[in-house]
Design an enzyme around this catalytic site. Structure first.
Site, short mmCIF file in Angstrom:
data_model
loop_
_atom_site.label_atom_id
_atom_site.label_comp_id
_atom_site.label_asym_id
_atom_site.label_seq_id
_atom_site.Cartn_x
_atom_site.Cartn_y
_atom_site.Cartn_z
N HIS A 152 -21.53 30.50 -10.91
CA HIS A 152 -21.89 29.13 -10.53
C HIS A 152 -21.57 28.18 -11.68
O HIS A 152 -21.07 27.08 -11.48
CB HIS A 152 -23.39 29.01 -10.23
CG HIS A 152 -23.90 29.98 -9.21
ND1 HIS A 152 -24.95 30.83 -9.45
CD2 HIS A 152 -23.50 30.24 -7.94
CE1 HIS A 152 -25.19 31.55 -8.38
NE2 HIS A 152 -24.30 31.22 -7.45
N CYS A 179 -19.23 44.98 5.88
CA CYS A 179 -18.71 43.73 5.31
C CYS A 179 -18.19 44.05 3.91
O CYS A 179 -18.94 44.58 3.09
CB CYS A 179 -19.83 42.69 5.24
SG CYS A 179 -19.43 41.37 4.08
N CYS A 230 -23.02 36.87 4.39
CA CYS A 230 -21.99 35.84 4.58
C CYS A 230 -22.52 34.68 5.41
O CYS A 230 -21.89 33.62 5.47
CB CYS A 230 -20.77 36.39 5.32
SG CYS A 230 -19.88 37.64 4.43
N HIS A 239 -25.92 31.67 -12.18
CA HIS A 239 -25.30 32.65 -13.07
C HIS A 239 -23.93 32.14 -13.53
O HIS A 239 -23.51 31.02 -13.18
CB HIS A 239 -25.23 34.04 -12.43
CG HIS A 239 -24.45 34.10 -11.15
ND1 HIS A 239 -23.14 33.71 -11.05
CD2 HIS A 239 -24.80 34.51 -9.90
CE1 HIS A 239 -22.72 33.89 -9.82
NE2 HIS A 239 -23.71 34.36 -9.09
N CYS A 252 -23.17 39.11 9.66
CA CYS A 252 -23.51 39.52 8.30
C CYS A 252 -24.40 38.44 7.68
O CYS A 252 -23.97 37.30 7.52
CB CYS A 252 -22.25 39.72 7.45
SG CYS A 252 -22.65 39.98 5.71
N LYS A 307 -26.81 42.01 -9.30
CA LYS A 307 -28.20 42.20 -9.72
C LYS A 307 -28.50 43.69 -9.85
O LYS A 307 -29.17 44.12 -10.77
CB LYS A 307 -29.11 41.58 -8.67
CG LYS A 307 -30.03 40.53 -9.25
CD LYS A 307 -30.80 39.94 -8.10
CE LYS A 307 -32.01 39.18 -8.54
NZ LYS A 307 -32.70 38.60 -7.41
N HIS A 336 -20.36 42.40 1.08
CA HIS A 336 -21.78 42.74 0.88
C HIS A 336 -22.09 44.21 1.07
O HIS A 336 -23.25 44.63 0.90
CB HIS A 336 -22.65 41.85 1.78
CG HIS A 336 -22.50 40.41 1.44
ND1 HIS A 336 -21.61 39.57 2.08
CD2 HIS A 336 -23.08 39.66 0.47
CE1 HIS A 336 -21.68 38.37 1.54
NE2 HIS A 336 -22.55 38.39 0.56
N LYS A 376 -17.86 44.18 -11.19
CA LYS A 376 -18.40 43.09 -10.38
C LYS A 376 -19.81 42.74 -10.88
O LYS A 376 -20.60 43.64 -11.17
CB LYS A 376 -18.45 43.58 -8.93
CG LYS A 376 -18.70 42.49 -7.96
CD LYS A 376 -18.64 42.99 -6.54
CE LYS A 376 -19.26 41.88 -5.73
NZ LYS A 376 -19.27 41.81 -4.44
N1 MSP Z 1 -23.84 27.90 -0.14
C1 MSP Z 1 -22.51 28.37 -0.09
C2 MSP Z 1 -21.53 27.26 -0.34
C3 MSP Z 1 -21.65 26.09 0.58
S1 MSP Z 1 -20.56 24.81 0.11
C4 MSP Z 1 -20.65 23.74 1.37
C5 MSP Z 1 -22.32 29.46 -1.13
N2 MSP Z 1 -23.15 29.46 -2.16
S2 MSP Z 1 -23.13 30.52 -3.37
O1 MSP Z 1 -24.34 30.29 -4.12
O2 MSP Z 1 -22.91 31.83 -2.90
O3 MSP Z 1 -21.95 30.05 -4.27
C6 MSP Z 1 -20.64 30.53 -4.10
C7 MSP Z 1 -19.81 29.89 -5.16
O4 MSP Z 1 -20.37 30.15 -6.46
C8 MSP Z 1 -18.40 30.41 -5.27
O5 MSP Z 1 -17.52 29.85 -4.34
C9 MSP Z 1 -18.08 30.01 -6.68
O6 MSP Z 1 -17.90 28.64 -6.75
C10 MSP Z 1 -19.36 30.39 -7.39
N3 MSP Z 1 -19.38 31.81 -7.75
C11 MSP Z 1 -20.35 32.70 -7.43
N4 MSP Z 1 -20.05 33.89 -8.02
C12 MSP Z 1 -18.89 33.81 -8.69
C13 MSP Z 1 -18.20 34.64 -9.59
N5 MSP Z 1 -18.57 35.88 -9.85
N6 MSP Z 1 -17.11 34.14 -10.21
C14 MSP Z 1 -16.71 32.84 -10.04
N7 MSP Z 1 -17.37 32.03 -9.23
C15 MSP Z 1 -18.33 32.51 -8.35
O7 MSP Z 1 -21.39 30.23 -0.99
#
Ligand code: MSP
Length: 645
Positions: free
Chosen positions: A20, A142, A128, A17, A125, A297, A145, A294
């Protein structure tokens, strides 16, 4: 010089999304910037595929976790391809070399005595993927979440994280750039002011089998964070690959604030236990919300990168994301905001500068640009001093992850170059044969400004910069060390024949998705009809047509033979003359120095023989029985020419 930049590896329990995509685009921009500076770059992204979360998601779908992970990981890979992300490796935590690296590290740390076996009860959690402390809960839940964590008691392996607490605190204190922006560094230091608990790094196979087996006890799999973080080492060939010795000492990680603790506490202590030097920097950004809400989904407001590319183009999307978010703080996405930015900054400011300049070079000189090196005036000097100043601040901002500031600096130059056209009036110079050299100089300066802008935009808007470069005949220049070689005024050679301008950014007409996500088809129809009948309202699109700008009054005088009119000289994004009916309310002298608001895109009109190029904004009211009028003014800190949105 070498650069190693990483994104988080993303969980495969959800499709890619906006959030990411943002992290990945930031890392891509940084990697491209460093390549432009002539550096040797390793840029890594990928997917995180083990653990409870993924196992649960696969079970829900009724497929084996491996199959499930394969599918979603492929979606991430495709998405990044579609966004033309320039990563050197896409790592999966299920890759064979990664599994081997994790097992080696576990064995080494175990042998060293930093992993021990014990019974533990804690609040877990799943969202997390970690045990939370009571202090972290809000109303027993949490905070990320919104679910109460499960109370779990089990025997597990623990990593002696506490042993490295002081070493970590010292490292952070001695390296102010280790975690930036500062707010996150402070957050970590504040967390570390309390005693650190050891980290539970295993899960019994009776509860979870989808993970990397502990090499010293096959009845357990590795806790997903202890596994995932190691990707940053695996990807560059830890422990003995040539890439490892080349890149590890310069490793920079990019994450959002949600995963600060694993990256700023678990990871450096793990690295210390391995006997390595910590990574060099951790860059932490804020969260994207959607329409101030925020992204989730359940609310149904998740924005997909694919949709953004389809609606706004890759470069439009990159520009907005990098310009709108102040790195470190949260930002809000909306279709209105992205349309407004693309139209104002890309289609108008940059697009117009590009097409106007090239059209004039074509019209007056058949595309040939001459570098005469004679007779620079003050205005020319201002232009290239500004360009050179921008090149310096651009590099500082890009290195410091201040992308919005880098873009502001570039757009100041774009604005100034647009003004330069107006004040030098090439169309008038073209009519006078004696001014041929002056016209050549003005046209050269415009082409050179475009070259500089094209150069600095390469990492940010790669496709548009490529198009610009082709037209400017600088496309073949290799990227490597370009910024050093081309980062000064005057590098565009004499005699270059530029091409016809192409449209870089079409103006966008409408705001699309808001209705789609916020209401059903039937409701949407109703809403549209209702909107149409709301007479007196203007649409957002109509509003964006009005160009409001901050302008400083430089001079004011009465218009001869008029009781009502004053003639003002103002400085907005350019110098303007405005005739306004305010003589009954203001004496000219008191206006000088005021910062007011003007409508900057009014069609010029002749008033009492004076060409008026805009309108002032003022509030009309009554003081007692006397009409009064007050100009809208803004705080002096605002720059002249700033757009009011
Ligand atoms: N798998 C772990 C990370 C392991 S790294 C060794 C994880 N994955 S995640 O799919 O949840 O990705 C989190 C990351 O996605 C955030 O730190 C950020 O880089 C990005 N984002 C996810 N949602 C976001 C927003 N709404 N806004 C900005 N970035 C965010 O955590």
């Amino acid at each position: 010089m070498t650069t190693y930049i990483t994104t988080p590896i993303y969980y495969v329990n959800a499709q890619p999304h906006l959030g990411h995509a943002y992290s990945t685009i930031v890392a891509d921009t940084y990697a491209r910037f460093k390549r432009l500076c002539g550096e040797d770059v390793w840029f890594q992204t990928g997917t995180d595929e083990h653990g409870d979360k993924i196992a649960e998601a696969a079970e829900k779908k009724g497929v084996p976790p491996r199959e499930y992970a394969d599918d979603i990981s492929a979606l991430f890979r495709q998405s990044w391809k579609h966004l033309k992300i320039s990563n050197d490796r896409f790592i999966r935590s299920t890759d064979v070399d990664h599994v081997a690296a994790v097992q080696k590290i576990l064995q080494d740390v175990y042998d060293k005595g930093d992993i021990y076996f014990a019974e533990y009860s804690g609040l877990y959690c799943t969202g997390c993927e970690r045990f939370l402390t009571k202090k972290e809960l809000v109303d027993g839940k949490c905070p990320d979440h919104q679910v109460a964590p499960k109370e779990i008691t089990e025997q597990n392996y623990f990593f002696r994280m506490s042993r490295y607490q002081q070493q970590l605190v010292d490292h952070i204190n001695n390296n102010p750039e280790f975690i930036t922006p500062e707010r996150y560094r402070n957050e970590v230091l504040s967390f570390l002011s309390e005693p650190l608990e050891d980290l539970c790094i295993s899960r019994p196979t009776s509860r979870l089998t989808w993970g990397i087996a502990l090499p010293f006890d096959k009845k357990f799999v590795t806790y997903v964070w202890f596994d995932a973080l190691i990707n940053y080492l695996t990807g560059i060939g830890y422990p003995d690959g040539p890439e490892f010795s080349k890149y590890w000492s310069v490793a920079e990680h990019l994450i959002a604030k949600d995963i600060l603790k694993p990256h700023a506490i678990y990871w450096p202590t793990m690295i210390m236990a391995m006997g390595l030097e910590p990574y060099k920097k951790l860059h932490v950004h804020g969260f994207w919300n959607v329409n101030e809400t925020k992204m989730s989904k359940s609310i149904g407001n998740v924005v997909r990168p694919q949709t953004l590319v389809d609606s706004y183009g890759r470069d439009g999307m990159r520009y907005f994301l990098l310009r709108e978010m102040s790195f470190g703080l949260d930002a809000s996405f909306s279709d209105e905001a992205i349309v407004a930015r693309i139209n104002a900054d890309l289609a108008n400011d940059l697009g117009n500068l590009f097409s106007r300049s090239l059209a004039m070079i074509m019209k007056y000189r058949n595309g040939k640009v001459r570098l005469l090196r004679a007779g620079d005036n003050e205005n020319d000097r201002q232009l290239y001093e500004m360009a050179e100043g921008m090149l310096v601040s651009y590099q500082t901002y890009m290195t410091g992850f201040q992308f919005h500031k880098a873009l502001q600096a570039i757009w100041e130059l774009v604005g100034f170059a647009n003004k330069y056209i107006v004040s030098n009036e090439p169309w008038a110079l073209a009519k006078d044969a004696d001014k041929a050299e002056r016209l050549d100089t003005v046209l050269y300066n415009l082409a050179e400004t475009l070259r500089v802008i094209c150069l600095v935009l390469r990492p940010i808007l790669p496709e548009s910069a490529e198009k610009m470069a082709e037209v400017l005949q600088i496309a073949g220049t290799p990227c490597v060390s370009d910024l050093r070689a081309g980062g000064r005024w005057g590098a565009l050679p004499d005699g270059v024949v530029v091409g016809e301008a192409v449209q870089l950014f079409p103006r966008l007409e409408s705001v699309k998705r808001e209705e789609k996500t916020s209401c059903s088809g039937k409701e949407k129809k109703k809403k549209t009809i209702q909107n149409e009948s709301e007479t007196g309202c203007i649409t957002f699109e109509e509003f964006t047509k009005v160009e409001l700008r901050v302008a400083e009054v430089l001079a004011a005088e009465r218009v001869k033979k008029s009781e009502k009119l004053l003639q003002l000289q103002v400085m907005a994004h350019e110098k303007r003359t405005i005739v306004a009916g305010i003589a009954e309310y203001y004496v000219p002298e008191e206006l000088v120095g005021k910062k007011i608001l003007i409508v900057a895109n009014m069609k010029p009109a002749k008033i009492m023989g004076i060409r008026s190029q805009g309108m002032l904004l003022a509030a009309k009211s009554r003081a007692g029985d006397k009409a009064c009028l007050v100009l809208t003014t803004v705080d002096g800190a605002v720059e002249n020419g700033s757009r009011v949105a």
